[in-house]
Design a protein around this motif. Structure first.
Motif, PDB file in Angstrom:
ATOM      1  N   LEU A  91      59.152 123.393  49.656  1.00  7.98           N
ATOM      2  CA  LEU A  91      59.243 123.173  51.102  1.00  7.98           C
ATOM      3  C   LEU A  91      60.343 124.022  51.741  1.00  7.98           C
ATOM      4  O   LEU A  91      60.132 124.656  52.782  1.00  7.98           O
ATOM      5  CB  LEU A  91      59.493 121.694  51.388  1.00  7.98           C
ATOM      6  CG  LEU A  91      58.323 120.736  51.133  1.00  7.98           C
ATOM      7  CD1 LEU A  91      58.803 119.288  51.181  1.00  7.98           C
ATOM      8  CD2 LEU A  91      57.213 120.955  52.161  1.00  7.98           C
ATOM      9  N   ILE A  92      61.520 124.025  51.129  1.00  5.86           N
ATOM     10  CA  ILE A  92      62.668 124.713  51.732  1.00  5.86           C
ATOM     11  C   ILE A  92      62.507 126.224  51.688  1.00  5.86           C
ATOM     12  O   ILE A  92      62.676 126.906  52.711  1.00  5.86           O
ATOM     13  CB  ILE A  92      63.977 124.291  51.029  1.00  5.86           C
ATOM     14  CG1 ILE A  92      64.237 122.799  51.246  1.00  5.86           C
ATOM     15  CG2 ILE A  92      65.151 125.115  51.551  1.00  5.86           C
ATOM     16  CD1 ILE A  92      65.291 122.226  50.320  1.00  5.86           C
ATOM     17  N   SER A  93      62.167 126.766  50.533  1.00  7.17           N
ATOM     18  CA  SER A  93      62.121 128.225  50.402  1.00  7.17           C
ATOM     19  C   SER A  93      61.025 128.846  51.256  1.00  7.17           C
ATOM     20  O   SER A  93      61.123 130.005  51.656  1.00  7.17           O
ATOM     21  CB  SER A  93      61.943 128.625  48.938  1.00  7.17           C
ATOM     22  OG  SER A  93      60.732 128.121  48.419  1.00  7.17           O
ATOM     23  N   ASN A  94      59.989 128.072  51.567  1.00  4.07           N
ATOM     24  CA  ASN A  94      58.905 128.599  52.381  1.00  4.07           C
ATOM     25  C   ASN A  94      59.041 128.258  53.868  1.00  4.07           C
ATOM     26  O   ASN A  94      58.163 128.614  54.662  1.00  4.07           O
ATOM     27  CB  ASN A  94      57.556 128.100  51.854  1.00  4.07           C
ATOM     28  CG  ASN A  94      57.183 128.749  50.533  1.00  4.07           C
ATOM     29  OD1 ASN A  94      56.779 129.903  50.493  1.00  4.07           O
ATOM     30  ND2 ASN A  94      57.367 128.022  49.443  1.00  4.07           N
ATOM     31  N   SER A  95      60.137 127.598  54.256  1.00  2.78           N
ATOM     32  CA  SER A  95      60.314 127.208  55.660  1.00  2.78           C
ATOM     33  C   SER A  95      61.641 127.626  56.263  1.00  2.78           C
ATOM     34  O   SER A  95      61.778 127.677  57.482  1.00  2.78           O
ATOM     35  CB  SER A  95      60.183 125.671  55.796  1.00  2.78           C
ATOM     36  OG  SER A  95      58.926 125.226  55.371  1.00  2.78           O
ATOM     37  N   ILE A  96      62.643 127.915  55.429  1.00  3.65           N
ATOM     38  CA  ILE A  96      63.986 128.120  55.950  1.00  3.65           C
ATOM     39  C   ILE A  96      64.080 129.345  56.850  1.00  3.65           C
ATOM     40  O   ILE A  96      64.779 129.322  57.874  1.00  3.65           O
ATOM     41  CB  ILE A  96      65.028 128.176  54.803  1.00  3.65           C
ATOM     42  CG1 ILE A  96      66.452 128.204  55.392  1.00  3.65           C
ATOM     43  CG2 ILE A  96      64.782 129.353  53.873  1.00  3.65           C
ATOM     44  CD1 ILE A  96      67.548 128.025  54.343  1.00  3.65           C
ATOM     45  N   ARG A  97      63.382 130.419  56.509  1.00  3.94           N
ATOM     46  CA  ARG A  97      63.447 131.609  57.365  1.00  3.94           C
ATOM     47  C   ARG A  97      62.918 131.300  58.762  1.00  3.94           C
ATOM     48  O   ARG A  97      63.492 131.729  59.768  1.00  3.94           O
ATOM     49  CB  ARG A  97      62.665 132.765  56.734  1.00  3.94           C
ATOM     50  CG  ARG A  97      63.285 133.329  55.447  1.00  3.94           C
ATOM     51  CD  ARG A  97      62.398 134.405  54.851  1.00  3.94           C
ATOM     52  NE  ARG A  97      62.947 135.043  53.664  1.00  3.94           N
ATOM     53  CZ  ARG A  97      62.732 134.616  52.423  1.00  3.94           C
ATOM     54  NH1 ARG A  97      61.980 133.548  52.203  1.00  3.94           N
ATOM     55  NH2 ARG A  97      63.259 135.271  51.396  1.00  3.94           N
ATOM     56  N   LYS A  98      61.811 130.556  58.844  1.00  7.32           N
ATOM     57  CA  LYS A  98      61.238 130.187  60.139  1.00  7.32           C
ATOM     58  C   LYS A  98      62.193 129.263  60.894  1.00  7.32           C
ATOM     59  O   LYS A  98      62.376 129.415  62.110  1.00  7.32           O
ATOM     60  CB  LYS A  98      59.897 129.482  59.947  1.00  7.32           C
ATOM     61  CG  LYS A  98      58.781 130.368  59.459  1.00  7.32           C
ATOM     62  CD  LYS A  98      57.491 129.553  59.306  1.00  7.32           C
ATOM     63  CE  LYS A  98      56.364 130.393  58.743  1.00  7.32           C
ATOM     64  NZ  LYS A  98      55.137 129.579  58.527  1.00  7.32           N
TER      65      LYS A  98
ATOM     66  N   ARG B  48      67.849 137.444  47.721  1.00  7.39           N
ATOM     67  CA  ARG B  48      67.202 137.939  48.931  1.00  7.39           C
ATOM     68  C   ARG B  48      67.135 136.849  50.018  1.00  7.39           C
ATOM     69  O   ARG B  48      67.354 137.115  51.193  1.00  7.39           O
ATOM     70  CB  ARG B  48      65.789 138.431  48.604  1.00  7.39           C
ATOM     71  CG  ARG B  48      65.102 139.142  49.782  1.00  7.39           C
ATOM     72  CD  ARG B  48      63.610 139.316  49.522  1.00  7.39           C
ATOM     73  NE  ARG B  48      63.336 139.825  48.181  1.00  7.39           N
ATOM     74  CZ  ARG B  48      63.373 141.104  47.872  1.00  7.39           C
ATOM     75  NH1 ARG B  48      63.677 142.016  48.787  1.00  7.39           N
ATOM     76  NH2 ARG B  48      63.096 141.490  46.640  1.00  7.39           N
ATOM     77  N   LEU B  49      66.868 135.626  49.598  1.00  6.45           N
ATOM     78  CA  LEU B  49      66.757 134.531  50.558  1.00  6.45           C
ATOM     79  C   LEU B  49      68.086 134.290  51.269  1.00  6.45           C
ATOM     80  O   LEU B  49      68.131 134.105  52.493  1.00  6.45           O
ATOM     81  CB  LEU B  49      66.290 133.260  49.850  1.00  6.45           C
ATOM     82  CG  LEU B  49      66.034 132.027  50.717  1.00  6.45           C
ATOM     83  CD1 LEU B  49      65.065 132.335  51.841  1.00  6.45           C
ATOM     84  CD2 LEU B  49      65.536 130.873  49.866  1.00  6.45           C
ATOM     85  N   VAL B  50      69.174 134.295  50.510  1.00  5.23           N
ATOM     86  CA  VAL B  50      70.507 134.129  51.107  1.00  5.23           C
ATOM     87  C   VAL B  50      70.769 135.232  52.124  1.00  5.23           C
ATOM     88  O   VAL B  50      71.259 134.975  53.239  1.00  5.23           O
ATOM     89  CB  VAL B  50      71.596 134.119  50.012  1.00  5.23           C
ATOM     90  CG1 VAL B  50      72.992 134.159  50.644  1.00  5.23           C
ATOM     91  CG2 VAL B  50      71.456 132.876  49.126  1.00  5.23           C
ATOM     92  N   GLU B  51      70.433 136.458  51.765  1.00  4.85           N
ATOM     93  CA  GLU B  51      70.646 137.588  52.671  1.00  4.85           C
ATOM     94  C   GLU B  51      69.753 137.483  53.914  1.00  4.85           C
ATOM     95  O   GLU B  51      70.182 137.792  55.027  1.00  4.85           O
ATOM     96  CB  GLU B  51      70.375 138.900  51.931  1.00  4.85           C
ATOM     97  CG  GLU B  51      71.399 139.196  50.847  1.00  4.85           C
ATOM     98  CD  GLU B  51      70.972 140.333  49.924  1.00  4.85           C
ATOM     99  OE1 GLU B  51      69.780 140.734  49.985  1.00  4.85           O
ATOM    100  OE2 GLU B  51      71.814 140.797  49.135  1.00  4.85           O
ATOM    101  N   ASP B  52      68.511 137.036  53.733  1.00  4.66           N
ATOM    102  CA  ASP B  52      67.564 136.960  54.850  1.00  4.66           C
ATOM    103  C   ASP B  52      67.982 135.957  55.924  1.00  4.66           C
ATOM    104  O   ASP B  52      67.602 136.094  57.087  1.00  4.66           O
ATOM    105  CB  ASP B  52      66.163 136.593  54.342  1.00  4.66           C
ATOM    106  CG  ASP B  52      65.452 137.763  53.684  1.00  4.66           C
ATOM    107  OD1 ASP B  52      65.982 138.893  53.734  1.00  4.66           O
ATOM    108  OD2 ASP B  52      64.366 137.541  53.103  1.00  4.66           O
ATOM    109  N   VAL B  53      68.742 134.930  55.529  1.00  5.34           N
ATOM    110  CA  VAL B  53      69.191 133.951  56.531  1.00  5.34           C
ATOM    111  C   VAL B  53      70.615 134.262  56.998  1.00  5.34           C
ATOM    112  O   VAL B  53      71.293 133.417  57.590  1.00  5.34           O
ATOM    113  CB  VAL B  53      69.071 132.499  56.007  1.00  5.34           C
ATOM    114  CG1 VAL B  53      67.605 132.152  55.774  1.00  5.34           C
ATOM    115  CG2 VAL B  53      69.896 132.271  54.734  1.00  5.34           C
ATOM    116  N   ASN B  54      71.060 135.488  56.707  1.00  4.37           N
ATOM    117  CA  ASN B  54      72.301 136.034  57.274  1.00  4.37           C
ATOM    118  C   ASN B  54      73.573 135.339  56.804  1.00  4.37           C
ATOM    119  O   ASN B  54      74.543 135.216  57.560  1.00  4.37           O
ATOM    120  CB  ASN B  54      72.234 136.023  58.808  1.00  4.37           C
ATOM    121  CG  ASN B  54      71.058 136.837  59.329  1.00  4.37           C
ATOM    122  OD1 ASN B  54      70.825 137.955  58.890  1.00  4.37           O
ATOM    123  ND2 ASN B  54      70.295 136.254  60.249  1.00  4.37           N
ATOM    124  N   ILE B  55      73.577 134.919  55.555  1.00  5.54           N
ATOM    125  CA  ILE B  55      74.793 134.412  54.939  1.00  5.54           C
ATOM    126  C   ILE B  55      75.373 135.533  54.080  1.00  5.54           C
ATOM    127  O   ILE B  55      74.629 136.172  53.326  1.00  5.54           O
ATOM    128  CB  ILE B  55      74.516 133.167  54.072  1.00  5.54           C
ATOM    129  CG1 ILE B  55      74.005 132.020  54.937  1.00  5.54           C
ATOM    130  CG2 ILE B  55      75.776 132.730  53.322  1.00  5.54           C
ATOM    131  CD1 ILE B  55      73.587 130.793  54.151  1.00  5.54           C
TER     132      ILE B  55
END
Length: 401
Positions: free
Chosen positions: A222-229, A329-336
């Motif tokens: 749920l989280i990994s597929n929704s956090i960017r949105k 990549r996920l951490v970078e994509d959400v600007n942390i």
């Protein structure tokens, strides 16, 4: 082998679930209610979501908003003293993890003697024995899972410690995604990666069970597929709902299986540099997972699949490498920031961080790979340099992912 699985007594989840608030208040026959929140939520009127219904139903209540992020021990001491002095019958916590942790602390320690520091896990000499006041917890972030755990975290001078006992479990948790819509992108990102870390560490924990595994994998999904949105469009109702459910499930997972190396190393970063807990976890997540990868390859393959990728044609080793890469990549994509340098932490601090992380024995014990002093320092150094490092036999090597 039998497993003990513990859940909060009553939980309401889903969009609009706050509508059950007053009916739950009524169950406790409370005459005087303490509402614990932070000043920002009070200022923007989000606290009105509970105070207006309380006033309408004729309840006497008092708002306590002296809550700060990563609350120091002194804040907990002051709140507990206030709660003891004012004869409340019910505690309501509304806010992020700090407000919810303090609400649990106030509810339980109001019925105990001594200071909060007497009950700390690492140094305390007293034990929690009484249930204390009933508590209703209402998260406004999708991250900490505090509404379903028995832990209250407090910041000390250079690290963190906890008060933990099943009596800190709330009587009611209300997880309404509608309350998270106003959450700024930066906080959405930090709390969201915090929740993802809970799920990942619960899944690889030495204390994991089939029940915690199911909770953790669905939370990761749920989280990994929704956090960017959720970060890019906070009003996306589906993304906010998925994040709330993911955080809730991750909380249940890590409460029962525990967290491990990421959290053990994150606590000193928060304690020494006052970086939020979510960001502290986020910056360390790929480096810890990269270092311990060989001890949990199969489980990291499962995590990779849960994140929405396919490992069908990959070996466990290759899938686990890709899992580390996607977490980074996920951490970078959400600007942390993805390195300690990005938080202006100097290389000189790595020794003191290592020293304090070693004290988190309760958490380190759950790691699938034993992390000694040299290992912990190596991980901090990797996070400082921005390089994934792993053990190859007795040698450490940089891994290109």
């Amino acid at each position: 082998m039998s497993e003990k699985i513990t859940f909060a007594p009553i939980s309401y989840t889903g969009w609009g679930s706050l509508s059950h608030f007053i009916e739950e208040v009524e169950r406790f026959n409370a005459k005087k209610v303490l509402v614990i929140t932070d000043p920002f939520l009070k200022e923007i009127g989000l606290t009105d979501q509970v105070t207006v219904p309380l006033a309408g139903a004729g309840y006497e209540f008092e708002i306590y908003s002296e809550v700060v992020p990563e609350p120091p021990l002194a804040v907990g001491e002051k709140l507990v003293a206030f709660t003891r002095e004012n004869n409340f019958d019910l505690v309501v916590g509304i806010g992020g993890g700090s407000a919810l942790d303090l609400a649990k602390l106030a509810g339980v320690l109001a019925a105990h003697e001594g200071k909060v520091e007497d009950y700390l896990n690492l140094t305390g000499t007293k034990k929690v024995t009484e249930k204390g006041l009933p508590t209703i917890l209402i998260p406004t972030t999708s991250g900490t899972g505090s509404e379903v755990t028995n832990i209250a975290v407090l910041s000390l001078e250079t690290t963190k410690d906890v008060v933990t006992h099943d009596n800190l479990l709330p009587d009611v948790a209300i997880v309404d995604p509608a309350l998270t819509v106003s959450l700024p992108p930066k906080v959405t990102a930090a709390t969201g990666i915090d929740a993802l870390t809970h799920a990942v560490e619960a899944y690889i924990s030495k204390n994991a069970s089939p029940v915690s595994d199911a909770l953790a994998i669905q939370a990761i999904r749920l989280i990994s597929n929704s956090i960017r949105k959720a970060v890019s469009n906070g009003s996306d109702q589906e993304a906010r709902t998925n994040m709330s459910y993911g955080s809730y499930l991750a909380g249940l997972a890590f409460f029962n299986a525990g967290v491990a190396g990421v959290h053990a190393l994150a606590y000193p970063i928060g304690g020494q540099f006052h970086i939020s807990h979510g960001e502290s976890n986020a910056v360390l997540l790929p480096y810890v997972m990269g270092y311990i990868r060989q001890s949990c390859e199969k489980r990291m393959k499962d995590i990779y699949d849960a994140m929405g990728f396919s490992s069908a044609n990959l070996s466990q080793e290759e899938a686990s490498y890709r899992c580390v890469s996607e977490l980074k990549r996920l951490v970078e994509d959400v600007n942390i920031p993805s390195t300690l340098k990005g938080f202006n932490i100097s290389e000189d601090a790595l020794e003191s961080l290592t020293k304090d992380a070693l004290e988190q024995k309760r958490i380190l014990a759950r790691s699938p790979m034993t992390l000694a002093r040299e290992d912990i320092f190596t991980i901090y150094k990797a996070a400082f340099d921005g390089e994934i490092v792993e053990l190859n036999g007795q040698e450490k090597q940089i891994v290109t992912i």
